[in-house]
Design an enzyme around this catalytic site. Structure first.
Site, mmCIF file in Angstrom:
data_model
loop_
_atom_site.group_PDB
_atom_site.id
_atom_site.type_symbol
_atom_site.label_atom_id
_atom_site.label_comp_id
_atom_site.label_asym_id
_atom_site.label_seq_id
_atom_site.Cartn_x
_atom_site.Cartn_y
_atom_site.Cartn_z
ATOM 1 N N ASN A 9 29.297 -40.306 93.591
ATOM 2 C CA ASN A 9 28.285 -39.307 93.233
ATOM 3 C C ASN A 9 28.957 -37.938 93.195
ATOM 4 O OD1 ASN A 9 26.079 -37.614 93.000
ATOM 5 N ND2 ASN A 9 25.343 -37.945 95.101
ATOM 6 N N TRP A 10 29.144 -37.423 91.984
ATOM 7 C CA TRP A 10 29.875 -36.152 91.843
ATOM 8 C C TRP A 10 29.025 -34.955 92.243
ATOM 9 C CZ3 TRP A 10 33.142 -36.177 86.647
ATOM 10 C CH2 TRP A 10 34.004 -37.287 86.661
ATOM 11 N N LYS A 11 27.740 -35.146 92.394
ATOM 12 C CA LYS A 11 26.818 -34.031 92.657
ATOM 13 C C LYS A 11 27.045 -32.936 91.597
ATOM 14 C CE LYS A 11 27.019 -35.254 97.493
ATOM 15 N NZ LYS A 11 26.587 -34.915 98.825
ATOM 16 N N HIS A 96 17.841 -39.278 96.080
ATOM 17 C CA HIS A 96 18.916 -38.793 96.974
ATOM 18 C C HIS A 96 18.330 -37.778 97.950
ATOM 19 C CE1 HIS A 96 22.575 -36.827 98.342
ATOM 20 N NE2 HIS A 96 23.234 -37.890 97.925
ATOM 21 N N GLU A 98 19.364 -35.029 98.982
ATOM 22 C CA GLU A 98 19.434 -33.631 98.534
ATOM 23 C C GLU A 98 18.284 -33.313 97.582
ATOM 24 O OE1 GLU A 98 23.524 -33.719 97.250
ATOM 25 O OE2 GLU A 98 24.167 -33.849 99.337
ATOM 26 N N GLU A 168 21.576 -43.870 103.422
ATOM 27 C CA GLU A 168 22.339 -42.641 103.601
ATOM 28 C C GLU A 168 21.676 -41.781 104.670
ATOM 29 O OE1 GLU A 168 24.884 -41.613 100.015
ATOM 30 O OE2 GLU A 168 22.954 -40.685 99.695
ATOM 31 N N GLY A 174 27.958 -35.330 103.822
ATOM 32 C CA GLY A 174 28.745 -34.108 103.680
ATOM 33 C C GLY A 174 29.098 -33.441 104.999
ATOM 34 N N SER A 214 29.636 -39.447 104.322
ATOM 35 C CA SER A 214 30.998 -39.177 104.793
ATOM 36 C C SER A 214 31.908 -40.406 104.761
ATOM 37 C CB SER A 214 30.959 -38.552 106.192
ATOM 38 O OG SER A 214 30.330 -37.280 106.135
ATOM 39 N N GLY A 235 30.349 -39.358 98.206
ATOM 40 C CA GLY A 235 30.202 -38.010 97.662
ATOM 41 C C GLY A 235 31.558 -37.320 97.617
ATOM 42 N N GLY A 236 31.823 -36.491 98.627
ATOM 43 C CA GLY A 236 33.025 -35.655 98.647
ATOM 44 C C GLY A 236 34.315 -36.392 98.304
HETATM 45 C C1 PEP Z 1 26.297 -38.549 98.844
HETATM 46 O O1 PEP Z 1 26.370 -37.639 98.053
HETATM 47 O O2 PEP Z 1 25.471 -39.436 98.616
HETATM 48 C C2 PEP Z 1 27.197 -38.602 99.990
HETATM 49 C C3 PEP Z 1 27.128 -39.640 100.758
HETATM 50 O O3 PEP Z 1 28.047 -37.551 100.176
HETATM 51 P P1 PEP Z 1 29.323 -37.505 101.180
HETATM 52 O O4 PEP Z 1 30.124 -38.758 100.918
HETATM 53 O O5 PEP Z 1 30.048 -36.272 100.817
HETATM 54 O O6 PEP Z 1 28.791 -37.498 102.565
#
Ligand code: PEP
Length: 256
Positions: A9-11, A96, A98, A168, A174, A214, A235-236
């Protein structure tokens, strides 16, 4: 058999030209197709250039990060499922945390997004998860179950066959503080039990449940060591070709 699924997930990261550079760098490092299914979810604005760079027969699928439930109309700023299909998307992330937190998404609209995705041939990845305060209050299971029953309301067994769930925990997204494998497995088991109770055991054993929060090259091996975890929503760590490749390479296990 549940094939492992790794979703990046590039956000709100990478312009269209940065997406092209990322995909080229990724493809150089990872030429052969992995055991796991791999999806990247760039921003809407990079979907077309991502599709063109991947080419028509890529083993990497495209996903979107959100979708509107209507097909078309007066919904300024929104993007519909047929628009995403035409851009080559196979998957779409829905609900999600966010979007729930910053854009006020509620289960009722998330369910409409899930249904619209299914209607137009997109596979929804429904995100669920609790906050730290909810976990500390012992509400993890009830929060996640409520999100599932809201987001999946009215779906048939056939619908569920194309749905993926991503657990999640909000406190892990994050933050660098991943859930432990034990914490994730406990929630994954309760999600599968909910599916079994609400639909049936065949549907429950077929549905893929990903962990997100994470995930890094350092913790992916331990997370995937449990057969309750069918992959990861990353994500990251998916923004750097090397770390995304390492995560995918750890997902070499075939699941029965
Ligand atoms: C996400 O965006 O769904 C996510 C899990 O981000 P991260 O891996 O950065 O925690």
């Amino acid at each position: 058999m549940r094939r492992l699924l790794i979703v990046g997930n590039w956000k709100m990261n990478k312009t269209a030209s940065e997406a092209v550079a990322f995909i080229r760098a990724f493809q150089e490092r990872m030429s052969a197709s992995p055991h796991a299914e791999v999806v990247i979810a760039p921003p809407f604005t990079a979907l077309e250039s991502a599709r063109n760079t991947l080419g028509p027969s890529s083993w990497i699928s495209l996903g979107a990060q959100d979708v509107h439930w209507e097909t078309k109309g007066a919904f300024t700023g929104e993007v519909s499922a047929p628009m995403l299909r035409e851009l080559g998307c196979r998957y779409v992330i829905v609900g999600h945390s966010e979007r729930r937190t910053f854009f006020g998404e509620r289960d009722e609209n998330i369910q409409k997004k899930v249904l619209a995705s299914l209607r137009h041939g997109l596979s929804p990845i429904l995100c669920v998860g609790e906050s730290m305060a909810e976990r500390e209050a012992g509400q993890t299971e009830s929060v996640v179950t409520a999100q599932l029953s809201g987001g999946l309301a009215g779906l048939t067994k056939q619908d569920l066959a194309t749905v993926t769930i991503a657990y999640e925990p909000i406190w892990a997204i994050g933050t660098g503080q991943s859930a432990t494998t034990e914490q994730a497995v406990a929630v994954h088991r309760s999600i599968r039990l909910f599916i079994e109770t609400s639909w049936d055991s065949k549907t429950a054993s077929a549905i893929r449940i990903l962990y997100g929060g994470s995930v890094t090259p350092k913790n992916i091996e331990s997370l995937l060591a449990s057969d309750a975890i069918d992959g990861a929503l990353v994500g990251g760590a998916c923004l750097i070709p090397e770390s995304f490749v390492t995560i995918i390479l750890f997902a070499q296990i075939q699941r029965v």
